[in-house]
Design a protein around this motif. Structure first.
Motif, PDB file in Angstrom:
ATOM      1  N   VAL A 156       0.866  -1.183   0.000  1.00  0.00           N
ATOM      2  CA  VAL A 156       0.000   0.000   0.000  1.00  0.00           C
ATOM      3  C   VAL A 156       0.899   1.229   0.000  1.00  0.00           C
ATOM      4  O   VAL A 156       1.700   1.424   0.918  1.00  0.00           O
ATOM      5  N   ALA A 157       0.773   2.058  -1.034  1.00  0.00           N
ATOM      6  CA  ALA A 157       1.620   3.245  -1.186  1.00  0.00           C
ATOM      7  C   ALA A 157       0.908   4.492  -0.680  1.00  0.00           C
ATOM      8  O   ALA A 157      -0.327   4.598  -0.754  1.00  0.00           O
ATOM      9  N   TYR A 158       1.704   5.423  -0.168  1.00  0.00           N
ATOM     10  CA  TYR A 158       1.207   6.737   0.234  1.00  0.00           C
ATOM     11  C   TYR A 158       2.272   7.763  -0.095  1.00  0.00           C
ATOM     12  O   TYR A 158       3.446   7.425  -0.295  1.00  0.00           O
TER      13      TYR A 158
ATOM     14  N   LEU B 238      -4.495   5.477   6.968  1.00  0.00           N
ATOM     15  CA  LEU B 238      -5.339   4.806   5.979  1.00  0.00           C
ATOM     16  C   LEU B 238      -4.592   3.626   5.371  1.00  0.00           C
ATOM     17  O   LEU B 238      -5.168   2.535   5.201  1.00  0.00           O
ATOM     18  N   ALA B 239      -3.314   3.817   5.047  1.00  0.00           N
ATOM     19  CA  ALA B 239      -2.502   2.725   4.496  1.00  0.00           C
ATOM     20  C   ALA B 239      -2.410   1.564   5.477  1.00  0.00           C
ATOM     21  O   ALA B 239      -2.522   0.389   5.090  1.00  0.00           O
ATOM     22  N   GLU B 240      -2.221   1.885   6.741  1.00  0.00           N
ATOM     23  CA  GLU B 240      -2.119   0.828   7.759  1.00  0.00           C
ATOM     24  C   GLU B 240      -3.438   0.078   7.918  1.00  0.00           C
ATOM     25  O   GLU B 240      -3.451  -1.152   8.103  1.00  0.00           O
ATOM     26  N   ALA B 241      -4.551   0.804   7.838  1.00  0.00           N
ATOM     27  CA  ALA B 241      -5.862   0.161   7.979  1.00  0.00           C
ATOM     28  C   ALA B 241      -6.144  -0.769   6.810  1.00  0.00           C
ATOM     29  O   ALA B 241      -6.643  -1.893   6.987  1.00  0.00           O
ATOM     30  N   VAL B 242      -5.817  -0.327   5.588  1.00  0.00           N
ATOM     31  CA  VAL B 242      -6.018  -1.180   4.415  1.00  0.00           C
ATOM     32  C   VAL B 242      -5.082  -2.384   4.479  1.00  0.00           C
ATOM     33  O   VAL B 242      -5.472  -3.509   4.135  1.00  0.00           O
ATOM     34  N   ARG B 243      -3.856  -2.151   4.922  1.00  0.00           N
ATOM     35  CA  ARG B 243      -2.933  -3.281   5.097  1.00  0.00           C
ATOM     36  C   ARG B 243      -3.515  -4.305   6.073  1.00  0.00           C
ATOM     37  O   ARG B 243      -3.468  -5.518   5.807  1.00  0.00           O
ATOM     38  N   SER B 244      -4.064  -3.845   7.182  1.00  0.00           N
ATOM     39  CA  SER B 244      -4.648  -4.758   8.166  1.00  0.00           C
ATOM     40  C   SER B 244      -5.805  -5.549   7.558  1.00  0.00           C
ATOM     41  O   SER B 244      -5.961  -6.747   7.812  1.00  0.00           O
ATOM     42  N   GLY B 245      -6.622  -4.885   6.736  1.00  0.00           N
ATOM     43  CA  GLY B 245      -7.719  -5.577   6.092  1.00  0.00           C
ATOM     44  C   GLY B 245      -7.240  -6.674   5.158  1.00  0.00           C
ATOM     45  O   GLY B 245      -7.790  -7.781   5.138  1.00  0.00           O
TER      46      GLY B 245
ATOM     47  N   ASP C 236       7.143  -4.217   5.034  1.00  0.00           N
ATOM     48  CA  ASP C 236       6.009  -4.639   5.842  1.00  0.00           C
ATOM     49  C   ASP C 236       4.676  -4.226   5.221  1.00  0.00           C
ATOM     50  O   ASP C 236       3.734  -3.847   5.905  1.00  0.00           O
ATOM     51  N   GLY C 237       4.611  -4.278   3.896  1.00  0.00           N
ATOM     52  CA  GLY C 237       3.372  -3.985   3.199  1.00  0.00           C
ATOM     53  C   GLY C 237       3.090  -2.519   2.945  1.00  0.00           C
ATOM     54  O   GLY C 237       2.070  -2.187   2.338  1.00  0.00           O
ATOM     55  N   LEU C 238       3.975  -1.616   3.384  1.00  0.00           N
ATOM     56  CA  LEU C 238       3.785  -0.179   3.177  1.00  0.00           C
ATOM     57  C   LEU C 238       4.897   0.359   2.285  1.00  0.00           C
ATOM     58  O   LEU C 238       6.053  -0.045   2.416  1.00  0.00           O
ATOM     59  N   ALA C 239       4.529   1.287   1.389  1.00  0.00           N
ATOM     60  CA  ALA C 239       5.512   1.824   0.441  1.00  0.00           C
ATOM     61  C   ALA C 239       5.364   3.340   0.341  1.00  0.00           C
ATOM     62  O   ALA C 239       4.487   3.843  -0.372  1.00  0.00           O
ATOM     63  N   PRO C 240       6.202   4.111   1.057  1.00  0.00           N
ATOM     64  CA  PRO C 240       6.195   5.570   0.880  1.00  0.00           C
ATOM     65  C   PRO C 240       6.745   5.922  -0.502  1.00  0.00           C
ATOM     66  O   PRO C 240       7.801   5.446  -0.885  1.00  0.00           O
TER      67      PRO C 240
ATOM     68  N   VAL D 181      -4.377   6.615  -0.628  1.00  0.00           N
ATOM     69  CA  VAL D 181      -3.424   5.513  -0.773  1.00  0.00           C
ATOM     70  C   VAL D 181      -3.636   4.857  -2.128  1.00  0.00           C
ATOM     71  O   VAL D 181      -4.685   5.003  -2.763  1.00  0.00           O
ATOM     72  N   LEU D 182      -2.615   4.131  -2.552  1.00  0.00           N
ATOM     73  CA  LEU D 182      -2.698   3.314  -3.764  1.00  0.00           C
ATOM     74  C   LEU D 182      -2.358   1.885  -3.372  1.00  0.00           C
ATOM     75  O   LEU D 182      -1.296   1.636  -2.799  1.00  0.00           O
TER      76      LEU D 182
END
Length: 274
Positions: free
Chosen positions: A172-174, A190-197, A212-216, A231-232
């Motif tokens: 998930v990018a931000y 928002l990115a963390e919430a979508v990652r959790s989902g 860890d699933g996040l991409a700045p 987010v993307l």
């Protein structure tokens, strides 16, 4: 609602009779809200606690690319603002599985499913494109749609086309570093919430991009130009055989949609008074 009797003049007797008012009916009880985050909660009741209707929360869904992009290179190759003083092509055609299932079709299908799930919760959903046969819109206009809508969250839905067959998993990018307040903590959350989902939906973290699933990112126009939490989501790698099979199946796309919608609902409850 007050029932008011009209005043009746009794001319012969000279007596004025005034009718009284009935008491208003008490408001209906407030339904309890579902609290689960790992799956999309059941639709909430349409009952309201007061006579003033709550303003709906708006989410903008951005299905990446479009089905007609390939036939209009003159349009999609034109440079548009991309934020941070840069320009980028208006749009691209996207990728596809090795068997030819197009990313734009996957993005559109998943976005529609996410939208239906959110609408069942009372969310107002706005899409950046109306079908999967058109051209564009350009990436800067997609960001503008979210801004104009005053969206509580903007979620761009994509699938990746990494050439390494071993590359798999979602990220998930931000926008980072942030260019405004909405791109800071709200977008990260928002990115963390979508990652959790997505994790709750049993989708694996990316093993080739991000951490860890996040991409700045500082190079994605739709995120750079957003004035709303945005987010993307790269749902996975379409060139990975296992993920391509999941994305190509109706059940797989439904799973992706449920996971993404769950994350968005969790974010709205925490940050948008939903």
């Amino acid at each position: 609602m007050f029932a008011v009797r009209s005043l009746v003049g009794l001319v012969l007797s000279g007596v004025l009779l005034v009718a009284g008012c009935s008491s208003p009916a008490p408001p209906p009880p407030v339904p309890s809200a579902a609290a689960r985050v790992s799956s999309v909660p059941a639709p909430v009741s349409s009952s309201v606690a007061s006579s003033v209707a709550r303003e709906p929360v708006t989410v903008v869904l951005d299905p990446g690319h479009n089905g007609g992009n390939a036939r209009r290179p003159d349009v999609i190759n034109a440079p548009v603002p991309a934020g941070r003083g840069e320009t980028k092509p208006c749009n691209t055609t996207g990728t596809a599985t090795d068997r030819g299932y197009a990313e734009h079709a996957f993005n559109w299908d998943v976005a529609q499913r996410v939208g239906s799930l959110l609408e069942a919760q009372g969310v107002r959903v706005v899409y950046t494109r109306a079908d999967d046969t058109g051209v564009g819109p350009c990436v800067n206009e997609r960001a503008a749609i979210g801004n104009r809508a005053g969206a509580a969250a903007v979620v761009s839905i994509h699938a990746d086309g990494a050439t390494s067959a071993g590359a798999r998993g979602f990220h998930v990018a931000y926008s980072a570093p942030p260019l405004n307040a909405a791109q800071g903590a709200p977008s990260v959350e928002l990115a963390e919430a979508v990652r959790s989902g997505l994790l709750a939906g049993d989708f694996p973290l990316s093993n080739y991009l991000g951490s860890d699933g996040l991409a700045p990112r500082d190079d994605l126009a739709g995120l750079n130009l957003s004035e709303r939490p945005a987010v993307l989501v790269e749902c996975g790698n379409m060139r990975n055989a296992a993920e391509a099979a999941t994305m190509s199946s109706v059940d797989g796309r439904a799973r992706y949609a449920t996971a993404i919608a769950s994350g968005v609902v969790a974010f709205l409850r925490e940050h948008a008074g939903f």
